[in-house]
Design an enzyme around this catalytic site. Structure first.
Site, PDB file in Angstrom:
ATOM      1  N   SER A 139       0.793  -1.274  -0.123  1.00  0.00           N
ATOM      2  CA  SER A 139       0.138   0.026  -0.007  1.00  0.00           C
ATOM      3  C   SER A 139       0.765   1.134   0.076  1.00  0.00           C
ATOM      4  O   SER A 139       2.021   1.215   0.523  1.00  0.00           O
ATOM      5  CB  SER A 139      -0.775   0.031   1.152  1.00  0.00           C
ATOM      6  OG  SER A 139      -1.391   1.243   1.427  1.00  0.00           O
ATOM      7  N   TYR A 156      -1.425  -0.921  10.349  1.00  0.00           N
ATOM      8  CA  TYR A 156      -1.639  -1.194   8.695  1.00  0.00           C
ATOM      9  C   TYR A 156      -0.289  -0.854   7.913  1.00  0.00           C
ATOM     10  O   TYR A 156       0.144  -1.802   7.267  1.00  0.00           O
ATOM     11  CB  TYR A 156      -2.779  -0.643   8.128  1.00  0.00           C
ATOM     12  CG  TYR A 156      -3.117  -0.906   6.767  1.00  0.00           C
ATOM     13  CD1 TYR A 156      -3.477  -2.177   6.234  1.00  0.00           C
ATOM     14  CD2 TYR A 156      -3.067   0.005   5.838  1.00  0.00           C
ATOM     15  CE1 TYR A 156      -3.844  -2.593   5.048  1.00  0.00           C
ATOM     16  CE2 TYR A 156      -3.108  -0.255   4.416  1.00  0.00           C
ATOM     17  CZ  TYR A 156      -3.560  -1.601   3.875  1.00  0.00           C
ATOM     18  OH  TYR A 156      -3.811  -1.646   2.591  1.00  0.00           O
TER      19      TYR A 156
HETATM   20  N1  LIG Z   1      -8.648  -1.257  -2.024  1.00  0.00           N
HETATM   21  C1  LIG Z   1      -7.782  -0.442  -2.047  1.00  0.00           C
HETATM   22  O1  LIG Z   1      -7.942   0.963  -2.158  1.00  0.00           O
HETATM   23  C2  LIG Z   1      -6.347  -0.877  -1.403  1.00  0.00           C
HETATM   24  C3  LIG Z   1      -5.510   0.104  -1.554  1.00  0.00           C
HETATM   25  C4  LIG Z   1      -4.179  -0.102  -1.161  1.00  0.00           C
HETATM   26  C5  LIG Z   1      -3.712  -1.527  -0.758  1.00  0.00           C
HETATM   27  N2  LIG Z   1      -4.761  -2.481  -0.817  1.00  0.00           N
HETATM   28  C6  LIG Z   1      -4.533  -3.848  -0.648  1.00  0.00           C
HETATM   29  O2  LIG Z   1      -5.003  -4.536  -1.641  1.00  0.00           O
HETATM   30  C7  LIG Z   1      -5.336  -5.849  -0.954  1.00  0.00           C
HETATM   31  C8  LIG Z   1      -6.608  -6.185  -1.514  1.00  0.00           C
HETATM   32  O3  LIG Z   1      -7.434  -5.221  -0.906  1.00  0.00           O
HETATM   33  P1  LIG Z   1      -8.986  -5.320  -0.986  1.00  0.00           P
HETATM   34  O4  LIG Z   1      -9.442  -3.692  -0.773  1.00  0.00           O
HETATM   35  O5  LIG Z   1      -9.724  -5.954  -2.092  1.00  0.00           O
HETATM   36  O6  LIG Z   1      -9.634  -5.854   0.443  1.00  0.00           O
HETATM   37  P2  LIG Z   1     -11.057  -6.622   0.744  1.00  0.00           P
HETATM   38  O7  LIG Z   1     -11.040  -6.481   2.357  1.00  0.00           O
HETATM   39  O8  LIG Z   1     -11.804  -6.327   0.000  1.00  0.00           O
HETATM   40  O9  LIG Z   1     -10.665  -8.225   0.675  1.00  0.00           O
HETATM   41  C9  LIG Z   1      -9.764  -8.817   1.330  1.00  0.00           C
HETATM   42  C10 LIG Z   1     -10.019 -10.251   1.044  1.00  0.00           C
HETATM   43  O10 LIG Z   1      -8.873 -10.785   2.152  1.00  0.00           O
HETATM   44  C11 LIG Z   1      -9.710 -11.980   2.670  1.00  0.00           C
HETATM   45  N3  LIG Z   1      -8.926 -12.248   4.019  1.00  0.00           N
HETATM   46  C12 LIG Z   1      -9.262 -11.439   5.297  1.00  0.00           C
HETATM   47  N4  LIG Z   1      -8.461 -11.910   6.124  1.00  0.00           N
HETATM   48  C13 LIG Z   1      -7.849 -13.020   5.473  1.00  0.00           C
HETATM   49  C14 LIG Z   1      -7.032 -14.160   6.240  1.00  0.00           C
HETATM   50  N5  LIG Z   1      -6.947 -14.215   7.364  1.00  0.00           N
HETATM   51  N6  LIG Z   1      -6.918 -15.245   5.644  1.00  0.00           N
HETATM   52  C15 LIG Z   1      -7.218 -15.368   4.222  1.00  0.00           C
HETATM   53  N7  LIG Z   1      -8.051 -14.359   3.625  1.00  0.00           N
HETATM   54  C16 LIG Z   1      -8.592 -13.267   4.418  1.00  0.00           C
HETATM   55  C17 LIG Z   1     -11.119 -11.475   2.892  1.00  0.00           C
HETATM   56  O11 LIG Z   1     -12.312 -12.481   3.272  1.00  0.00           O
HETATM   57  C18 LIG Z   1     -11.216 -10.745   1.462  1.00  0.00           C
HETATM   58  O12 LIG Z   1     -11.957 -11.699   0.484  1.00  0.00           O
HETATM   59  C19 LIG Z   1      -5.049  -5.787   0.476  1.00  0.00           C
HETATM   60  O13 LIG Z   1      -3.730  -6.441   0.657  1.00  0.00           O
HETATM   61  C20 LIG Z   1      -5.082  -4.404   0.673  1.00  0.00           C
HETATM   62  O14 LIG Z   1      -4.368  -3.971   1.873  1.00  0.00           O
HETATM   63  C21 LIG Z   1      -6.007  -2.130  -1.077  1.00  0.00           C
END
Ligand SMILES: NC(=O)c1ccc[n+]([C@@H]2O[C@H](COP(=O)([O-])OP(=O)(O)OC[C@H]3O[C@@H](n4cnc5c(N)ncnc54)[C@H](O)[C@@H]3O)[C@@H](O)[C@H]2O)c1
Length: 258
Positions: free
Chosen positions: A146, A161
């Protein structure tokens, strides 16, 4: 143009953690379209199974809590039965938006849980799956980090985080350095604000407008903006790219706010 210059994932076995929803689901869909065979691992087993079924093409699902060693052992067994892994997407993570605050205010349980899933969990999965790639003599890892793992938000929040994501940047580099000669490439992708369903539900319209104002592009990123870069990184077209952290954030960290 040689076929190596085109994003083609035909025949690649790809494991996406957290692939049942959000960016993980979008990536899985794109990889499947590009010919990959998907193994979706998620703590939400039912969601993962339903999503894998909807993708078709032999996509499989496995319920796995990446922070739990026994659960990761089960994932490794599933990955072997799947026929091994060519690309691992370390995507599963959590963020406690309400309680992950600054150093003096964050409850230790939030720190422990966030680091336990994001950093320790990703380390456990990487440690379990890398040997399968090394056996094949080739493999690509992409770890979702991130921009908050590079620069803390000015609000002073999200200590846990951000720290977990900063650690993951080092884990990604470590894998590139330690296993590069064994055919493993490892890169990190650092998204900025991406309009996933979760983000759109969490952020107020005013906050979304502010995010849009902060980026250098006329628009805020969508899941496909991230998925297409990850697809490229695990494809043979990116065979000379390793050890990098690629910011997919509309250039938000490039300019300073006066
Ligand atoms: N959405 C954004 O704007 C954004 C920005 C920066 C970074 N990210 C990173 O991208 C990745 C995906 O983000 P997102 O927004 O799609 O997240 P999200 O919360 O929508 O989805 C996360 C998924 O991971 C699963 N999960 C959570 N804990 C878990 C565990 N202990 N074991 C297995 N699965 C687990 C959840 O069930 C879910 O399906 C993450 O690493 C997040 O930090 C996202």
């Amino acid at each position: 143009m040689s076929s190596r210059n085109v994003i083609d994932l035909s025949g690649k076995h790809v494991l996406v953690t957290g692939g049942a929803s959000g960016l993980g689901a979008d990536m899985s869909r794109l990889f499947a379209c590009l010919g990959a065979k998907l193994l979706i691992a998620d703590i939400d087993g039912q969601g993962a199974r339903g999503y894998a079924e909807s993708l078709g093409g032999g996509a499989q699902a496995v319920e796995c809590d990446i922070s739990d060693e026994d659960s990761v052992t089960g994932l490794t067994t599933a990955a072997r039965e799947f026929g091994g892994i060519d690309a691992l997407i370390n995507n599963a993570a959590l963020i406690d938006v309400a309680r992950d605050l600054d150093l003096l205010s964050t409850d230790l349980s939030v720190w422990d849980r966030t680091l336990g899933v994001n950093l320790r969990g990703t380390m456990l999965v990487s440690r379990a799956i890398l040997p399968l790639m090394i056996e094949k003599g080739a493999g690509a890892v992409v770890t979702l980090v991130s921009r908050q793992g590079i620069a803390p938000p000015l609000s002073g929040k999200r200590l846990s985080y951000g720290t977990s994501k900063a650690g993951l940047i080092m884990l990604a580099r470590h894998m590139a350095v330690a296993y590069g000669k064994l055919g493993i490439r490892s890169n990190a992708v650092a998204p900025g604000t991406i309009q996933t369903a979760r983000m759109l539900a969490e952020l107020s319209p005013a906050r979304l407008e502010q995010s849009k104002a902060n980026v250098l592009t006329p628009y805020l990123g969508t899941p496909t903006d991230v998925s297409s870069i990850v697809a490229f990184l695990i494809s043979d077209a990116a065979r000379y790219i390793t050890g990098q952290t690629l910011q997919v954030d509309g250039g938000v960290l490039t300019g300073l706010h006066e």
